[in-house]
Design an enzyme around this catalytic site. Structure first.
Site, mmCIF file in Angstrom:
data_model
loop_
_atom_site.group_PDB
_atom_site.id
_atom_site.type_symbol
_atom_site.label_atom_id
_atom_site.label_comp_id
_atom_site.label_asym_id
_atom_site.label_seq_id
_atom_site.Cartn_x
_atom_site.Cartn_y
_atom_site.Cartn_z
ATOM 1 N N TYR A 163 42.755 39.556 34.277
ATOM 2 C CA TYR A 163 44.184 39.585 34.556
ATOM 3 C C TYR A 163 44.747 40.927 34.120
ATOM 4 O O TYR A 163 44.271 41.529 33.151
ATOM 5 C CB TYR A 163 44.888 38.454 33.815
ATOM 6 C CG TYR A 163 44.410 37.086 34.235
ATOM 7 C CD1 TYR A 163 45.110 36.362 35.205
ATOM 8 C CD2 TYR A 163 43.265 36.518 33.688
ATOM 9 C CE1 TYR A 163 44.671 35.111 35.608
ATOM 10 C CE2 TYR A 163 42.813 35.267 34.091
ATOM 11 C CZ TYR A 163 43.524 34.568 35.056
ATOM 12 O OH TYR A 163 43.075 33.345 35.461
ATOM 13 N N VAL A 164 45.751 41.400 34.839
ATOM 14 C CA VAL A 164 46.319 42.718 34.565
ATOM 15 C C VAL A 164 47.785 42.563 34.153
ATOM 16 O O VAL A 164 48.569 41.905 34.842
ATOM 17 C CB VAL A 164 46.215 43.641 35.799
ATOM 18 C CG1 VAL A 164 46.754 45.031 35.459
ATOM 19 C CG2 VAL A 164 44.770 43.735 36.274
ATOM 20 N N LYS A 180 44.051 45.326 31.171
ATOM 21 C CA LYS A 180 43.241 44.301 31.828
ATOM 22 C C LYS A 180 42.521 43.456 30.782
ATOM 23 O O LYS A 180 41.926 43.991 29.837
ATOM 24 C CB LYS A 180 42.217 44.958 32.756
ATOM 25 C CG LYS A 180 41.576 44.016 33.757
ATOM 26 C CD LYS A 180 40.801 44.814 34.792
ATOM 27 C CE LYS A 180 40.302 43.935 35.920
ATOM 28 N NZ LYS A 180 39.609 44.718 36.962
ATOM 29 N N GLY A 232 42.505 40.273 39.024
ATOM 30 C CA GLY A 232 41.351 40.864 39.662
ATOM 31 C C GLY A 232 40.214 39.874 39.759
ATOM 32 O O GLY A 232 40.375 38.690 39.449
ATOM 33 N N ILE A 245 50.959 41.267 36.170
ATOM 34 C CA ILE A 245 51.233 41.945 37.447
ATOM 35 C C ILE A 245 50.102 41.814 38.451
ATOM 36 O O ILE A 245 50.239 42.238 39.598
ATOM 37 C CB ILE A 245 51.537 43.440 37.226
ATOM 38 C CG1 ILE A 245 50.384 44.128 36.482
ATOM 39 C CG2 ILE A 245 52.846 43.629 36.487
ATOM 40 C CD1 ILE A 245 50.550 45.628 36.339
ATOM 41 N N HIS A 267 37.697 39.702 37.927
ATOM 42 C CA HIS A 267 37.154 39.317 36.635
ATOM 43 C C HIS A 267 38.162 39.447 35.502
ATOM 44 O O HIS A 267 37.798 39.650 34.356
ATOM 45 C CB HIS A 267 35.914 40.158 36.316
ATOM 46 C CG HIS A 267 36.165 41.634 36.389
ATOM 47 N ND1 HIS A 267 36.106 42.326 37.566
ATOM 48 C CD2 HIS A 267 36.478 42.551 35.444
ATOM 49 C CE1 HIS A 267 36.366 43.608 37.335
ATOM 50 N NE2 HIS A 267 36.602 43.763 36.061
ATOM 51 N N ASP A 297 31.960 46.697 45.629
ATOM 52 C CA ASP A 297 33.059 45.795 45.984
ATOM 53 C C ASP A 297 34.240 46.566 46.574
ATOM 54 O O ASP A 297 35.394 46.337 46.223
ATOM 55 C CB ASP A 297 33.507 44.995 44.764
ATOM 56 C CG ASP A 297 34.289 43.731 45.139
ATOM 57 O OD1 ASP A 297 34.150 43.271 46.301
ATOM 58 O OD2 ASP A 297 35.020 43.198 44.289
#
Length: 332
Positions: free
Chosen positions: A29-30, A48, A25, A22, A27, A149
């Protein structure tokens, strides 16, 4: 800090199926995951990972930069007390997979710049978003943490469209003796943050100021199709000249004075004179005052209606069910 069984998270994501991916990011993947609880209920969460196909064997290799950031995010989030303005941390598996609450309504960046199916947020909603994120930053700074960030991509919406600050891969503790090198995202990164010693809460204040300009103007932080490309370089001269209409496109007369105050606050946040930048607490207090003006101008019935709508959303959320292939699960 709850530790999940690795295989349980594999099952929850159908083996990290691409159909469950979905988001990506800075650093990792989600994935959307369905956790089976012992009481037969099911929880829908976000999981994540530092890579597309995490496996036990891949965890034996030397840490990648993504893995280091994910570990840092786990360490930071697990050290924080609960806050309604920060993404909720639920646990981890082997310090390589992170489980957090699912934020199903995307990011502020998508809402402002990408979505073609949703109407632009109302002026009142924009101010509310700005306030919630200011509270998130104030909370972090109170815990001695600098996010480093803050950007519209890292502001996510929950089931009730309440915004929360996410993605803590670059976050750092002010108390740490060894400070990390400067990092962030172009367009949001404080130009005065040029060495580790410059890290302070004012770094986040600058980034927040850029987000505030985005919220009020609807323009991207960096837009190569425009000149100047930087929202800061474009907006600050207009703010100094009092040309509010050119930045926010007019809007309701109720909000003209409010937008001017917000824009002046944004200009202070992105000032090249770091010492004159406001604290997150000052920003929060100012936005509360900005929000109070328009709310006093709203008819009583409208305020009541907004409260009823929020209540109905929460009730719908409690009754909502998700249908997965071959099964139905109740969302908590």
């Amino acid at each position: 800090m709850k530790e999940f069984d690795y295989e349980k998270l594999v099952t929850a994501t159908d083996g990290f199926s691409p159909s469950r991916l979905i988001g990506k990011g800075s650093h990792g993947y989600v994935y959307k995951g369905l956790l089976h609880e012992e009481d037969k209920r099911h929880s829908v969460v976000a999981i994540k990972t530092p890579s597309l196909s995490p496996s036990p064997s891949s965890l034996l290799f030397e840490k990648s930069e993504q893995m280091k950031k994910l570990e840092n995010e786990i360490n930071v989030l697990s050290s924080l007390p609960c806050s309604p303005h920060v993404l909720s941390f639920l646990g981890h598996a082997e310090k390589r997979l992170m489980v957090v609450e699912l934020m199903p309504n995307g990011s502020l960046h998508q809402l402002l710049h990408v979505s073609t199916t949703l109407p632009p947020p109302t002026w009142l909603k924009r101010i509310e978003i700005a306030l919630q994120i200011a509270r998130a930053v104030h909370f972090l700074h109170g815990q001695g943490i600098v996010h480093r960030d803050i950007k519209s991509d890292n502001i996510l919406f929950d089931w009730d469209w309440e915004p929360k600050l996410a993605d803590f891969g670059l976050a750092a503790h002010l108390a740490d003796e060894k400070r990390p090198p400067p990092a962030g995202t172009i367009g949001y990164l404080d130009p005065c943050y040029t060495c580790p010693e410059n890290m302070s809460t004012k770094v986040d204040v600058y980034s927040y100021g850029v987000v505030l300009l985005e919220i009020v103007s609807g323009r991207k932080a960096i837009d190569v199709t425009r000149s100047p490309t930087s929202i800061v370089d474009w907006a600050v001269p207009l703010i100094n000249e009092g040309k509010v209409g050119e930045i926010c496109g007019g809007g309701s007369a109720v909000f003209v004075g409010t937008n001017l105050r917000l824009l002046r606050m944004a200009a202070r946040c992105v000032s090249s004179d770091v010492e004159t930048r406001p604290s997150a607490g000052e920003i929060t207090a100012e936005i509360v005052l900005c929000l109070a003006g328009p709310l006093r101008s709203l008819p009583l019935w409208m305020s009541f209606f907004r409260g009823v709508v929020k209540l109905k959303r929460r009730r719908t959320r409690l009754r909502e069910t998700l249908t997965w292939p071959g099964q139905t699960c109740h969302v908590r």
